[in-house]
Design an enzyme around this catalytic site. Structure first.
Site, mmCIF file in Angstrom:
data_model
loop_
_atom_site.group_PDB
_atom_site.id
_atom_site.type_symbol
_atom_site.label_atom_id
_atom_site.label_comp_id
_atom_site.label_asym_id
_atom_site.label_seq_id
_atom_site.Cartn_x
_atom_site.Cartn_y
_atom_site.Cartn_z
ATOM 1 C CG ASP A 192 -6.048 -5.469 -0.236
ATOM 2 O OD1 ASP A 192 -6.389 -6.472 0.380
ATOM 3 O OD2 ASP A 192 -5.240 -4.628 0.202
ATOM 4 C CG ASN B 179 -9.180 -6.837 8.075
ATOM 5 O OD1 ASN B 179 -9.336 -8.017 8.404
ATOM 6 N ND2 ASN B 179 -10.072 -6.179 7.363
ATOM 7 C CG ASP C 251 -1.697 -6.111 3.976
ATOM 8 O OD1 ASP C 251 -1.892 -5.070 3.322
ATOM 9 O OD2 ASP C 251 -2.570 -6.634 4.699
ATOM 10 C CG HIS D 230 -1.934 -1.059 1.235
ATOM 11 N ND1 HIS D 230 -3.138 -0.937 0.593
ATOM 12 C CD2 HIS D 230 -1.918 -2.301 1.776
ATOM 13 C CE1 HIS D 230 -3.839 -2.062 0.747
ATOM 14 N NE2 HIS D 230 -3.124 -2.907 1.458
ATOM 15 C CG HIS E 190 -9.559 -7.962 1.850
ATOM 16 N ND1 HIS E 190 -8.618 -7.294 2.596
ATOM 17 C CD2 HIS E 190 -10.626 -8.138 2.679
ATOM 18 C CE1 HIS E 190 -9.093 -7.072 3.810
ATOM 19 N NE2 HIS E 190 -10.321 -7.568 3.889
ATOM 20 C CG ASN F 106 -6.219 0.569 -0.396
ATOM 21 O OD1 ASN F 106 -5.095 0.532 -0.895
ATOM 22 N ND2 ASN F 106 -6.436 0.325 0.889
ATOM 23 N NE ARG G 220 -1.675 3.932 3.496
ATOM 24 C CZ ARG G 220 -2.461 2.868 3.592
ATOM 25 N NH1 ARG G 220 -3.284 2.552 2.597
ATOM 26 N NH2 ARG G 220 -2.420 2.104 4.663
#
Lengths: 312, 437
Positions: B155, B281, B308, B63, B182, B95, B65
């Site tokens: 995801d 998560n 992750d 991820h 996910h 995301n 940002r």
């Protein structure tokens, strides 16, 4: 005594006995014309409440005042710095900077007192955190049971209702099991997950099955929103299956105690007549809360007096 | 472009079946030659005796940002953290804000990756517009864009609607692209903050049951069978999911799976401290689940270790447990955790570790990163000391965020050098960002 009170896990049976014995000695203060001891003169206690509370906050406030501490009440409501976006940690540090000796905290997030205790030098007392624990409630409940039954060991206590969401249940089971009581959790499996068996309590689904054998029937508050979460079909059905009404009370031992941490839902978990029956010690629980909280503040902040003159 | 001679390292190159002490000459972006003792021939000699020389690592699950929360991680900062961790490629999750559900966004991510120049930045695309699980994202346009998207995922959310999941899988077959899930049934998981079990019950926290993951994994496998779509299961975390994947693979279903370093290193016991940095998560599971994930990494059920990597600003994590967002950073600790938790205790071999960190994920994405490292192959190379000890110190992490429960942990295994397409991106553990382009 320990620096913080976060969970009943911290307390041995000897610790619990010390707290209850001290509460008993302090109880007499309440009966005096001048209801005050000088023990905590010059100390500052802060009530930091992120959730609404009546009895617990007032009880702690009164307990601190009876011991001559200065008391600050901080409610994280629309008028406070929290409404302006201040974080929990910054609020804690602000209180620390003002020099408080103890922070009594209630918070909707489980573990918040635990986190707080790592940020500040003051003693932290958990006054209820999320669905985790409410240790002072458990201690006052143990005190109340001990007033009637000399020995908690072997005492048969049924805790009835929403164990899953109840911090009162968690703390009480731990305290009772530590004291050697025989605990039975009663309610539907939606409210009592099987993992609760690892706490050392038995699990049952039928209240009627245990009525004759129990010494204490401890009723948990049923929150109305649990019905909309489909944890049971209706409050009416809940009351029929797990509510303590006068018919059920009549089947129990004559010396049985009916307890409830409040606030009650009359007609749901407890019949109105049951709450007012002589077997109900619900108001004693409230009165005993004051003594137990004085005891904790005394033991944690005041320590034992050198000359033994504190109780006079 | 410089020439480097890696002298005396143990070359582990699973793609060519090599595991032996040999030299590696890197020139013009490729492996020019390999051999027992190569002539320097004007190359800069880097002594790597005692170290492992392996294909560059590939992270399937990063991820960043950017766009949206550049204060937490930019593509450049994630690239630096990745290079420091031995990576030569990362697959960025969609995301962001806005969501990477169109060609314009994935092309921007790809371009920023090129600009940073430290790793291959492979943009994943969203399956659905806004990752809402209702309307298909611009899948074909993302595949055909310069970013050449090959993995699609929502995801952060599982696709709740089974019909929508089926339709997207069918459509992805057009491009032989990957449907990456996910796995989380949101109704079952609602309000959950940690694994549901004895510990969540004792800590008074709403739990996320293993079944929330397992039900969706089983559904997706059934749909992959139905549609013939390539399915990848992100961050699998339970013994049950591992078993579901194992059975599906035995049946010949086109399913791959990844697991994270935190799920093979930690359990829900971590939550007893109420440390928001341990909130993630899927949640940290039980010891039984952890052991099952280790077993599935060892026996080939799981294809890849993926980080992750999920940066969160200090002010977002330094709050009550309940209010903290889930996620932890992982790019700079994954190799060391793999070595410390899996290789050194003897659960997997060094070769298997490199398969999981490089070969497996690079095959899933169709990248050259996973080797082989033979003459003429692109020089994506990591050099690491498998025994080098270090302590995780937030101040030394290159990621802009420091949210990791491994702070203070002593780990064994450290990256010495990383080569991306023949260029040194990390030398002696230092990222050479300033010297690039």
């Amino acid at each position: 005594m320990m620096k913080h009170l976060l969970s009943m896990d911290q307390l041995s049976s000897a610790d619990i006995v010390t707290i209850l014995d001290t509460a008993e000695s302090l109880r007499s203060v309440t009966d005096r014309p001048i209801k005050k001891l000088p023990t905590l003169r010059g100390r500052t206690v802060c009530n930091l409440f992120y959730e609404a509370s009546t009895r617990t906050r007032i009880s702690f406030e009164l307990a601190a005042k009876r011991l001559s501490a200065d008391v600050i009440n901080f409610s994280a409501d629309s008028k406070s710095s929290v409404a302006k976006g201040e974080s929990f940690k910054d609020t804690a540090w602000t209180l620390e900077a003002m020099g408080v000796d103890a922070i009594i905290v209630r918070h909707g997030s489980s573990g918040a007192p635990h986190q707080l205790s790592q940020w500040v030098k003051a003693s932290v007392l958990n006054a209820g955190d999320g669905q985790h624990e409410h240790p002072t409630q458990a201690l006052l409940d143990l005190y109340s049971m001990r007033e009637h039954f000399k020995d908690l060991e072997g005492l048969k206590v049924a805790i009835v209702g929403d164990v899953l969401h109840s911090r009162v249940a968690r703390s009480n089971v731990k305290g009772l099991v530590t004291m050697g009581a025989d605990v039975i959790l009663i309610g539907p499996p939606t409210l009592i997950p099987p993992q609760a068996a690892t706490w050392g309590a038995r699990i049952g689904y039928d209240l009627d099955e245990v009525l004759e054998e129990i010494d204490v029937c401890y009723l948990l508050r049923v929150q109305k929103e649990r019905q909309s979460e489909q944890l049971f079909p209706s409050l009416r059905e809940y009351a029929a299956l797990w509510g303590l009404d006068s018919r059920r009370l009549a089947r129990m031992k004559p010396e049985v105690l009916v307890m409830h941490p409040g606030p009650m839902n009359r007609g749901v978990e407890i019949g109105a007549d049951v709450s007012e029956s002589p077997r109900s010690i619900i108001l004693d629980q409230v009165a005993n809360g004051l003594a137990v909280r004085m005891s904790l503040l005394y033991l944690m902040l005041g320590g034992r007096s050198e000359d033994g003159e504190v109780f006079e | 472009m410089s020439r480097y001679l890696l002298r005396g390292g143990r070359v582990i190159d699973p793609a060519s079946g090599v595991d032996e002490r040999r030299d590696l000459l890197i020139e013009e972006g490729v492996v020019a030659s390999t051999g027992a003792t190569l002539d320097e021939a004007g190359a800069e000699v880097i002594d790597v005796a005692g170290a492992v020389v392996a294909p560059g690592l590939v992270d399937l699950h990063t991820h960043v940002r950017e766009p949206g929360r550049e204060d937490e991680e930019t593509i450049a900062s994630a690239s630096a953290a990745a290079a420091a961790g031995g990576y030569t490629a990362i697959c960025t999750m969609p995301n962001t804000d806005p969501i990477a559900d169109s060609a314009a966004i994935v092309e921007k991510v790809w371009a920023l990756g090129r600009e940073a120049g430290l790793v291959e930045v492979v943009a994943a695309g969203a399956l659905s517009k806004g990752q809402r699980g209702e309307k298909m994202a611009d899948i074909g346009e993302m595949v055909r864009s310069v970013a050449r998207v090959r993995l699609f995922t929502d995801d952060g959310h599982g696709v709740q609607n089974s019909l929508f999941a089926r339709r997207v899988m069918e459509y992805l077959v057009t491009f032989d692209a990957i449907y990456a899930e996910h796995c989380e049934d949101e109704a079952l998981a609602a309000g959950g903050m940690m694994h549901e079990g004895e510990r969540s019950m004792a800590l008074g926290m709403r739990g996320i049951p293993s079944e929330a993951e397992e039900l969706m994994a089983a559904r997706d496998i059934a749909l992959a069978k139905l549609t013939g779509c390539r399915l990848h299961l992100l961050h699998i975390s339970t013994a049950g999911t591992a078993e579901i994947v194992r059975r599906a693979r035995a049946e010949g279903v086109r399913v791959t799976a990844e697991a994270t370093p935190h799920h093979f290193s930690l359990t829900d016991a971590e939550l007893e401290s109420y440390d928001p940095n341990a909130k993630v998560n899927p949640p940290l599971r039980t010891e039984e689940d952890r052991a099952a994930i280790v077993g599935a990494l060892a026996d080939g059920t799981i294809d890849a270790i993926a980080t992750d990597h999920a940066p969160h600003a200090l002010e977002e994590k330094d709050v009550e447990f309940q209010y903290a967002p889930p996620g932890m950073v992982g790019l700079e600790t994954s190799l060391a955790l793999t070595l410390t938790e899996l290789v050194h205790p003897g659960h997997i071999s060094l070769t298997r570790a490199i398969e999981l960190l490089s070969v497996g994920p690079s095959r899933i994405l169709g990248l050259p990163q996973g080797g082989p490292l033979t003459s003429g192959d692109p020089a994506h190379v990591v050099v690491f000391d498998p025994d080098g000890e270090w302590t995780v110190d937030p101040a030394r992490l290159r990621s802009l965020c420091k949210n990791t429960p491994f702070v203070g942990r002593k780990l064994r295994g450290r990256v010495l050098h990383t080569f991306f397409a023949g260029r040194l991106t990390v030398r002696d553990g230092v990222v050479l960002a300033g010297e690039l382009v």
